[in-house]
Design a protein around this motif. Structure first.
Motif, PDB file in Angstrom:
ATOM      1  N   THR A  55       0.830  -1.209   0.000  1.00 54.61           N
ATOM      2  CA  THR A  55       0.000   0.000   0.000  1.00 54.61           C
ATOM      3  C   THR A  55       0.861   1.254   0.000  1.00 54.61           C
ATOM      4  O   THR A  55       0.620   2.200  -0.753  1.00 54.61           O
ATOM      5  N   GLU A  56       1.871   1.262   0.872  1.00 58.29           N
ATOM      6  CA  GLU A  56       2.746   2.430   0.947  1.00 58.29           C
ATOM      7  C   GLU A  56       3.457   2.631  -0.385  1.00 58.29           C
ATOM      8  O   GLU A  56       3.635   3.763  -0.839  1.00 58.29           O
ATOM      9  N   ALA A  57       3.836   1.510  -1.047  1.00 57.02           N
ATOM     10  CA  ALA A  57       4.545   1.643  -2.322  1.00 57.02           C
ATOM     11  C   ALA A  57       3.647   2.294  -3.368  1.00 57.02           C
ATOM     12  O   ALA A  57       4.066   3.236  -4.044  1.00 57.02           O
ATOM     13  N   VAL A  58       2.414   1.807  -3.509  1.00 55.63           N
ATOM     14  CA  VAL A  58       1.584   2.360  -4.579  1.00 55.63           C
ATOM     15  C   VAL A  58       0.946   3.680  -4.191  1.00 55.63           C
ATOM     16  O   VAL A  58       0.810   4.565  -5.024  1.00 55.63           O
ATOM     17  N   ILE A  59       0.550   3.834  -2.930  1.00 53.38           N
ATOM     18  CA  ILE A  59      -0.160   5.055  -2.540  1.00 53.38           C
ATOM     19  C   ILE A  59       0.792   6.080  -1.944  1.00 53.38           C
ATOM     20  O   ILE A  59       0.938   7.180  -2.446  1.00 53.38           O
ATOM     21  N   GLY A  60       1.475   5.675  -0.865  1.00 50.84           N
ATOM     22  CA  GLY A  60       2.307   6.642  -0.151  1.00 50.84           C
ATOM     23  C   GLY A  60       3.425   7.195  -1.003  1.00 50.84           C
ATOM     24  O   GLY A  60       3.785   8.358  -0.891  1.00 50.84           O
ATOM     25  N   THR A  61       3.996   6.351  -1.845  1.00 53.81           N
ATOM     26  CA  THR A  61       5.102   6.824  -2.665  1.00 53.81           C
ATOM     27  C   THR A  61       4.623   7.203  -4.055  1.00 53.81           C
ATOM     28  O   THR A  61       4.868   8.313  -4.513  1.00 53.81           O
ATOM     29  N   GLY A  62       3.911   6.276  -4.718  1.00 58.65           N
ATOM     30  CA  GLY A  62       3.528   6.514  -6.107  1.00 58.65           C
ATOM     31  C   GLY A  62       2.594   7.688  -6.267  1.00 58.65           C
ATOM     32  O   GLY A  62       2.972   8.739  -6.795  1.00 58.65           O
ATOM     33  N   ILE A  63       1.362   7.525  -5.786  1.00 54.80           N
ATOM     34  CA  ILE A  63       0.348   8.529  -6.069  1.00 54.80           C
ATOM     35  C   ILE A  63       0.660   9.856  -5.391  1.00 54.80           C
ATOM     36  O   ILE A  63       0.529  10.922  -5.985  1.00 54.80           O
ATOM     37  N   SER A  64       1.147   9.805  -4.120  1.00 53.31           N
ATOM     38  CA  SER A  64       1.389  11.102  -3.478  1.00 53.31           C
ATOM     39  C   SER A  64       2.550  11.822  -4.147  1.00 53.31           C
ATOM     40  O   SER A  64       2.539  13.049  -4.264  1.00 53.31           O
ATOM     41  N   GLY A  65       3.565  11.062  -4.625  1.00 52.71           N
ATOM     42  CA  GLY A  65       4.640  11.709  -5.369  1.00 52.71           C
ATOM     43  C   GLY A  65       4.110  12.377  -6.620  1.00 52.71           C
ATOM     44  O   GLY A  65       4.433  13.535  -6.920  1.00 52.71           O
ATOM     45  N   VAL A  66       3.234  11.640  -7.354  1.00 55.13           N
ATOM     46  CA  VAL A  66       2.655  12.206  -8.578  1.00 55.13           C
ATOM     47  C   VAL A  66       1.868  13.467  -8.259  1.00 55.13           C
ATOM     48  O   VAL A  66       1.991  14.492  -8.937  1.00 55.13           O
ATOM     49  N   VAL A  67       1.058  13.388  -7.175  1.00 52.30           N
ATOM     50  CA  VAL A  67       0.225  14.542  -6.825  1.00 52.30           C
ATOM     51  C   VAL A  67       1.085  15.756  -6.481  1.00 52.30           C
ATOM     52  O   VAL A  67       0.850  16.875  -6.951  1.00 52.30           O
ATOM     53  N   PHE A  68       2.141  15.523  -5.698  1.00 56.13           N
ATOM     54  CA  PHE A  68       3.054  16.627  -5.363  1.00 56.13           C
ATOM     55  C   PHE A  68       3.683  17.217  -6.623  1.00 56.13           C
ATOM     56  O   PHE A  68       3.713  18.431  -6.815  1.00 56.13           O
ATOM     57  N   LEU A  69       4.186  16.316  -7.498  1.00 58.38           N
ATOM     58  CA  LEU A  69       4.884  16.817  -8.679  1.00 58.38           C
ATOM     59  C   LEU A  69       3.949  17.583  -9.606  1.00 58.38           C
ATOM     60  O   LEU A  69       4.311  18.638 -10.127  1.00 58.38           O
ATOM     61  N   VAL A  70       2.728  17.058  -9.785  1.00 55.78           N
ATOM     62  CA  VAL A  70       1.794  17.747 -10.667  1.00 55.78           C
ATOM     63  C   VAL A  70       1.422  19.107 -10.091  1.00 55.78           C
ATOM     64  O   VAL A  70       1.290  20.090 -10.824  1.00 55.78           O
ATOM     65  N   THR A  71       1.287  19.175  -8.751  1.00 53.94           N
ATOM     66  CA  THR A  71       1.038  20.479  -8.133  1.00 53.94           C
ATOM     67  C   THR A  71       2.140  21.469  -8.493  1.00 53.94           C
ATOM     68  O   THR A  71       1.872  22.617  -8.868  1.00 53.94           O
ATOM     69  N   LEU A  72       3.390  20.994  -8.406  1.00 51.64           N
ATOM     70  CA  LEU A  72       4.498  21.883  -8.751  1.00 51.64           C
ATOM     71  C   LEU A  72       4.419  22.316 -10.207  1.00 51.64           C
ATOM     72  O   LEU A  72       4.653  23.479 -10.534  1.00 51.64           O
TER      73      LEU A  72
ATOM     74  N   ALA D  44       3.125  15.099   6.069  1.00 51.76           N
ATOM     75  CA  ALA D  44       3.163  13.737   5.534  1.00 51.76           C
ATOM     76  C   ALA D  44       4.272  12.942   6.212  1.00 51.76           C
ATOM     77  O   ALA D  44       4.100  11.756   6.531  1.00 51.76           O
ATOM     78  N   ILE D  45       5.435  13.593   6.455  1.00 48.76           N
ATOM     79  CA  ILE D  45       6.532  12.892   7.133  1.00 48.76           C
ATOM     80  C   ILE D  45       6.125  12.521   8.555  1.00 48.76           C
ATOM     81  O   ILE D  45       6.366  11.400   9.022  1.00 48.76           O
ATOM     82  N   ALA D  46       5.476  13.465   9.256  1.00 54.61           N
ATOM     83  CA  ALA D  46       5.080  13.185  10.641  1.00 54.61           C
ATOM     84  C   ALA D  46       4.122  11.997  10.688  1.00 54.61           C
ATOM     85  O   ALA D  46       4.257  11.119  11.549  1.00 54.61           O
ATOM     86  N   GLU D  47       3.169  11.948   9.739  1.00 57.78           N
ATOM     87  CA  GLU D  47       2.230  10.830   9.731  1.00 57.78           C
ATOM     88  C   GLU D  47       2.951   9.524   9.421  1.00 57.78           C
ATOM     89  O   GLU D  47       2.714   8.500  10.070  1.00 57.78           O
ATOM     90  N   ILE D  94      -6.364   7.310   3.927  1.00 52.37           N
ATOM     91  CA  ILE D  94      -6.929   8.578   4.400  1.00 52.37           C
ATOM     92  C   ILE D  94      -5.936   9.707   4.203  1.00 52.37           C
ATOM     93  O   ILE D  94      -6.278  10.805   3.757  1.00 52.37           O
ATOM     94  N   ALA D  95      -4.653   9.415   4.516  1.00 52.07           N
ATOM     95  CA  ALA D  95      -3.631  10.454   4.414  1.00 52.07           C
ATOM     96  C   ALA D  95      -3.521  10.957   2.987  1.00 52.07           C
ATOM     97  O   ALA D  95      -3.457  12.174   2.766  1.00 52.07           O
ATOM     98  N   ILE D  96      -3.542  10.058   2.007  1.00 49.28           N
ATOM     99  CA  ILE D  96      -3.411  10.528   0.615  1.00 49.28           C
ATOM    100  C   ILE D  96      -4.648  11.313   0.200  1.00 49.28           C
ATOM    101  O   ILE D  96      -4.549  12.312  -0.504  1.00 49.28           O
ATOM    102  N   ALA D  97      -5.842  10.909   0.702  1.00 46.14           N
ATOM    103  CA  ALA D  97      -7.051  11.644   0.345  1.00 46.14           C
ATOM    104  C   ALA D  97      -6.975  13.073   0.862  1.00 46.14           C
ATOM    105  O   ALA D  97      -7.236  14.034   0.128  1.00 46.14           O
ATOM    106  N   VAL D  98      -6.579  13.215   2.141  1.00 48.98           N
ATOM    107  CA  VAL D  98      -6.492  14.557   2.729  1.00 48.98           C
ATOM    108  C   VAL D  98      -5.423  15.374   2.022  1.00 48.98           C
ATOM    109  O   VAL D  98      -5.614  16.552   1.698  1.00 48.98           O
ATOM    110  N   LEU D  99      -4.278  14.713   1.744  1.00 47.31           N
ATOM    111  CA  LEU D  99      -3.170  15.420   1.108  1.00 47.31           C
ATOM    112  C   LEU D  99      -3.564  15.955  -0.265  1.00 47.31           C
ATOM    113  O   LEU D  99      -3.297  17.121  -0.589  1.00 47.31           O
ATOM    114  N   SER D 100      -4.254  15.121  -1.068  1.00 46.16           N
ATOM    115  CA  SER D 100      -4.562  15.592  -2.417  1.00 46.16           C
ATOM    116  C   SER D 100      -5.602  16.702  -2.371  1.00 46.16           C
ATOM    117  O   SER D 100      -5.524  17.651  -3.162  1.00 46.16           O
ATOM    118  N   LEU D 101      -6.540  16.617  -1.432  1.00 43.11           N
ATOM    119  CA  LEU D 101      -7.510  17.708  -1.287  1.00 43.11           C
ATOM    120  C   LEU D 101      -6.789  18.999  -0.914  1.00 43.11           C
ATOM    121  O   LEU D 101      -7.035  20.064  -1.498  1.00 43.11           O
TER     122      LEU D 101
END
Lengths: 82, 236, 463, 128
Positions: A55-72, D44-47, D94-101
């Motif tokens: 889960t962390e690999a696909v969500i915590g790293t993959g999708i959140s990285g993409v979301v951060f980068l696209v925001t930038l 995100a790091i703290a979580e 949940i963390a990714i949902a909140v983060l993307s919002l």
């Protein structure tokens, strides 16, 4: 052996976290953050938690990285236009 | 790289000091407490095979013992994507932010796309037998669509009607399974299907069914999320 | 009959929104009133404990006792009034989804008997609140929403710390089991858990010193959203805060600390309201002040005082719903919420509504707020807490200054504009006003219920 | 000396100290940084540090994943606790949902005001 591996991963994670926060360059921070995610994936795997690691690999790293980068990218596109 | 003079101000120092003191207290506390020998987790491990018939105890906790948490979690994803879509309604001219032409990627993605989707479905339907499940598989499917957005630029667009339909129906079926349990076995999310043999694909009662709906919902939602983020353009 | 319908039916409705098309407003009225009737049908059947999917503490449990039933009924009543208020307006997908989510999450918060499940509903409620704040879609709204998200993330991190510590120490997540064995864990861990829960829920329950952000959020959101925040969301968190506090049988020293914090909260809020020039902010400060009073009363550990607080919660919810909805009528006319607009409108109806609301908030007879404050003060005198009695009386005087100033400015001779109010809002607003007066004149029935609720709240883990 | 490195108590000490240091870094970053983007990164790091702590404290040397496979044929107490894993799985989503919002709000806010710094967000306040 596992103790040493975990210790060294923790040291790497702490260094990465400090770098993520102090870095002035935002894209660098995001790449480092994805590295941080990878480190925690390895930790979860070592802790016998393959589900969480996946889960962390696909969500915590993959999708959140993409979301951060696209925001930038979005922010940069606005800045370039100015 | 790190500009020390610029970074450190009085406020930073005070906050760091306070939080560090808190952490040292926390560490001293956490370092010497006795862990309990029995928890609900250990009890679940002992009864898991008899009560759910899944090979993966984490799956049975996620979908059966704590199924309501998963419902809440799917709701949170739904809400968050809904919030993002509300914020972007006003923007016209939705173009792909990746203005990027690569013939190699374009050709490769045609082969890769079905394979990744297939892998995602594999992870979803084997959630009760091996690591993985609805969330992981759903995100893997969404990552296939992300690849499409990257490679095909504006040639690739999603059909929003179908996406919305998948999202609504899978979410509603998730709740309906719970309500069926309430009507048939008199308990929400309880099992009303035969358990089967441990380790078989068709085993675990409603658990694979729940994970399939979770997977569909998550894949539709994360795909929508990626699409929204990729296609935001300026207000003119 | 299952008590889970309070959570699952609103969730199901909001998932199925695309199929409802233009009938959303009717469906939302029907749904809310049906669930209200359904909730009322549980009266006398409490307490009920229901497990999900597996019949033991291994699974999640939901508890309906008279305290949570009171709050569920209150929330569905407020929401029925709120959806009726919008009946004549165009159906809006966003408000349908968000109000249903809010209802599902607050009923989950008060009904759930599992600490991690409470965390999930906490997050649903928070995200709904973030989106509600951002609905204005201008820079004010986004600025407020971003601040709210940052502060809310801190709250959820601390709540998570508390849950992690509880699970490590006790190996369970069920609130009942936790409450039975909480005293077995070491003093230091207890302190850590209580502190983290205080920060996590305290931020959301809007208590000093964790409430510095609240007024900005109220200013950023629209009046209708504020009505929901003030009447439903903050009440749910306050119930949860004290429900858990009494479940864990926390030490009396922590409770008296909460009472002192309540006094400070009350004083700071009313003093800040005195210098404010924006009605939205004044109403927000007044909400914070009432929360201070509620904290003084609820932390007293005495049934008499707490029944006053429960009475105050009911009256305050109705009053704030009424006040924010009437302010919404003014804001639509003048496009502003500064105190100047009170000099410029000409509508006897609105003046009467505002007057009833203000006087009830102040605690003057013959309004509902009077009975509530009287019960609280009587109880505090009975406990010999004269300091708190004095504090409440003195600070209420400050409150009186700005409310009477606002009321007085409606009579200033300046060019006035007529305000036309449609029939349905008028009827609903007058209904709320009548309810406030009615409970001021005939408080016995509600007081009995409040006493029952207070007994259950203090008894905590008796179910 | 080296053998004590592989014992459970030592591991738990490493996990406690390491993840709480990470939590501190995250909280300090979130409280002191002015850039909105950096604040959400820090949170995100703290979580993530809490996730690592919770999973790590339920691991003991020699315990296997709670999954029945060819090698591990029966559920037993020699498996790690599945409940924390399920909880963290939920919390990650949940963390990714909140983060993307949050990030979508940041994008929208930036497009309206051209501002990313929290100390320059002065739209709200008395008299605005």
């Amino acid at each position: 052996m596992i103790g040493l591996i975990i210790l060294s991963i923790f040291i790497t994670l702490i260094i990465l976290a400090v770098l993520i926060i102090t870095n002035e360059d935002l894209p660098h921070s995001v790449i480092l953050f994805m590295g941080f995610g990878l480190g925690s994936v390895i930790l979860f795997f070592l802790f016998s938690a393959p589900d969480v690691a996946l889960t962390e690999a696909v969500i915590g790293t993959g999708i959140s990285g993409v979301v951060f980068l696209v925001t930038l990218l979005q922010i940069r596109s606005k800045e370039v236009k100015k | 790289m790190i500009n020390i003079k610029k970074d450190i101000s009085i406020e930073t120092l005070v906050v760091s000091l306070l939080v560090s003191v808190m952490t040292i207290m926390l560490i001293s506390l956490f370092l010497n407490f006795n862990e309990v020998s029995s928890s609900i987790g250990t009890e679940i491990l002992l009864i898991n095979e008899a009560s759910t018939g899944t090979a993966n105890a984490v799956t049975s906790v996620v979908t059966y013992f704590r199924g309501f948490d998963t419902l809440g979690e799917v709701t949170i994803l739904f809400l968050s994507i809904f919030g993002i879509s509300l914020g972007l309604e006003g923007y016209k001219d939705k173009l792909n932010i990746f203005a990027y032409e690569n013939q190699l990627l374009k050709t490769a993605v045609d082969t890769l796309f079905p394979l990744i989707i297939l892998f995602g479905f594999y992870v979803i339907i084997h959630g009760h037998l091996s690591p993985g499940g609805g969330f992981q598989g759903g995100v893997i499917i969404a990552s296939a669509f992300l690849l499409m957005f990257l490679a095909k630029n504006d040639d690739f667009a999603l059909n929003h009607k179908i996406m919305g339909l998948i999202e609504a129906l899978s979410g509603a079926s998730f709740i309906l399974i719970g309500l069926l349990g309430l009507l048939i076995v008199n308990r929400f999310f309880d099992n009303f299907l035969p358990l089967g043999t441990l380790g078989n694909l068709f085993s675990g009662g409603v658990i694979p069914l729940i994970y399939i709906f979770v997977g569909l919902k998550v894949s539709a939602e994360i795909t929508a999320l990626v699409e929204y983020f990729v296609r935001i353009k300026d207000v003119e | 009959m299952s008590i889970l319908y309070f959570v699952t039916i609103p969730l199901l409705a909001s998932f199925l929104t695309p199929f409802f098309k233009d009938y959303l407003r009717y469906i939302s009225v029907a749904l809310n009133s049906l669930l209200l009737v359904f909730a009322l049908s549980f009266m006398g059947d409490t307490p009920i404990r229901e497990y999900i999917s597996f019949d033991s503490a291994l699974s999640i449990s939901f508890v309906l006792d008279s305290a949570s039933l009171f709050f569920v009924v209150l929330f569905f009543l407020i929401m029925t009034l709120f959806s009726l208020y919008h009946l004549k307006e165009e159906s809006r997908k966003d408000s349908f989804i968000l109000t249903n989510m809010l209802l599902a999450s607050v009923s989950g918060l008060v009904l759930s008997g599992d600490i991690f499940n409470i965390y999930i509903f906490f997050e649903i409620a928070s995200i709904t609140a973030y989106i509600l704040t951002s609905l204005g879609r201008d820079k004010k709204a986004y600025s407020g929403a971003i601040r709210y998200m940052i502060i809310g993330s801190f709250a959820s991190i601390f709540l998570l710390i508390a849950i992690v510590t509880i699970y490590l120490n006790l190996g369970t997540l069920n609130l009942l089991t936790i409450s039975e064995s909480f005293f077995t864990i070491s003093q230091n861990s207890q302190f850590l858990i209580i502190l983290s829960l205080f920060i996590g829920f305290g931020i959301k329950a809007e208590i000093f010193p964790l409430n510095f952000w609240v007024v900005d959020i109220y200013q950023a959101s629209s009046n209708r959203v504020n009505a929901l925040f003030s009447a439903i969301l903050s009440k749910a968190y306050i119930f949860l805060f004290f429900h858990i506090a009494y479940m864990l049988h926390v030490d009396t020293k922590y409770l008296s600390f909460l009472a002192v914090i309540g006094v400070i909260s009350f004083a700071v809020a009313e003093l800040s309201a005195l210098s404010s020039k924006d009605i939205k902010r004044i109403f927000a400060y007044s909400t914070l002040g009432q929360i201070g009073v509620l904290f003084i009363a609820l932390s007293s550990n005495s049934i008499d005082v707490i029944s006053g607080a429960i009475f105050l919660i009911a009256i305050h919810s109705i009053t704030k719903l009424m006040l924010f909805l009437s302010l919404d009528i003014l804001e639509q006319k003048f496009k502003s919420t500064t105190i100047e607009i009170f000099k410029n409108f000409n509508s006897l109806f609105l003046v009467v509504i505002f007057a009833i609301g203000f006087l009830s908030l102040l605690g003057l007879p013959p309004f509902g707020g009077f009975i509530a404050k009287l019960t609280i003060l009587n109880g505090l005198v009975g406990l010999r807490e004269y300091l708190f009695v004095g504090a409440i009386l003195v600070i209420s005087l400050i409150e009186a200054v700005y409310f009477f100033r606002l009321l007085g400015s409606t009579r200033v001779q300046e060019p006035k504009e007529d305000i036309e109010i449609e029939l349905l809002p008028k009827v609903l607003l007058s209904l709320m006003a009548i309810a406030i007066v009615y409970f001021g004149l005939f408080p016995d029935a509600l007081l009995d219920i409040s006493k029952d609720v207070a007994t259950t709240l203090i008894g905590g883990a008796d179910v | 000396m080296l053998s004590s490195f592989n014992q459970t108590p030592f591991l738990h000490d490493v996990i406690t100290v390491g993840s709480l240091i990470l939590l501190t870094i995250g909280l300090v970053g979130a409280l002191t940084k002015k850039n909105l983007f950096k604040i959400f990164l820090s949170l995100a790091i703290a979580e993530a540090s809490l996730f690592i702590y919770f999973i790590g404290m339920h691991f003991e040397v020699g315990k296997v994943a709670p999954i029945v496979t060819q090698e591990v044929e029966k559920f037993s107490l020699n498996m790690v606790d599945p409940v924390p894993q399920a909880m963290i799985l939920t919390t990650i989503v949940i963390a990714i949902a909140v983060l993307s919002l949050a990030l979508s709000f940041v994008i929208n806010y930036f497009k309206l005001t051209n501002n990313m710094r929290i100390n320059e967000m002065n739209e709200l306040g008395e008299g605005k």
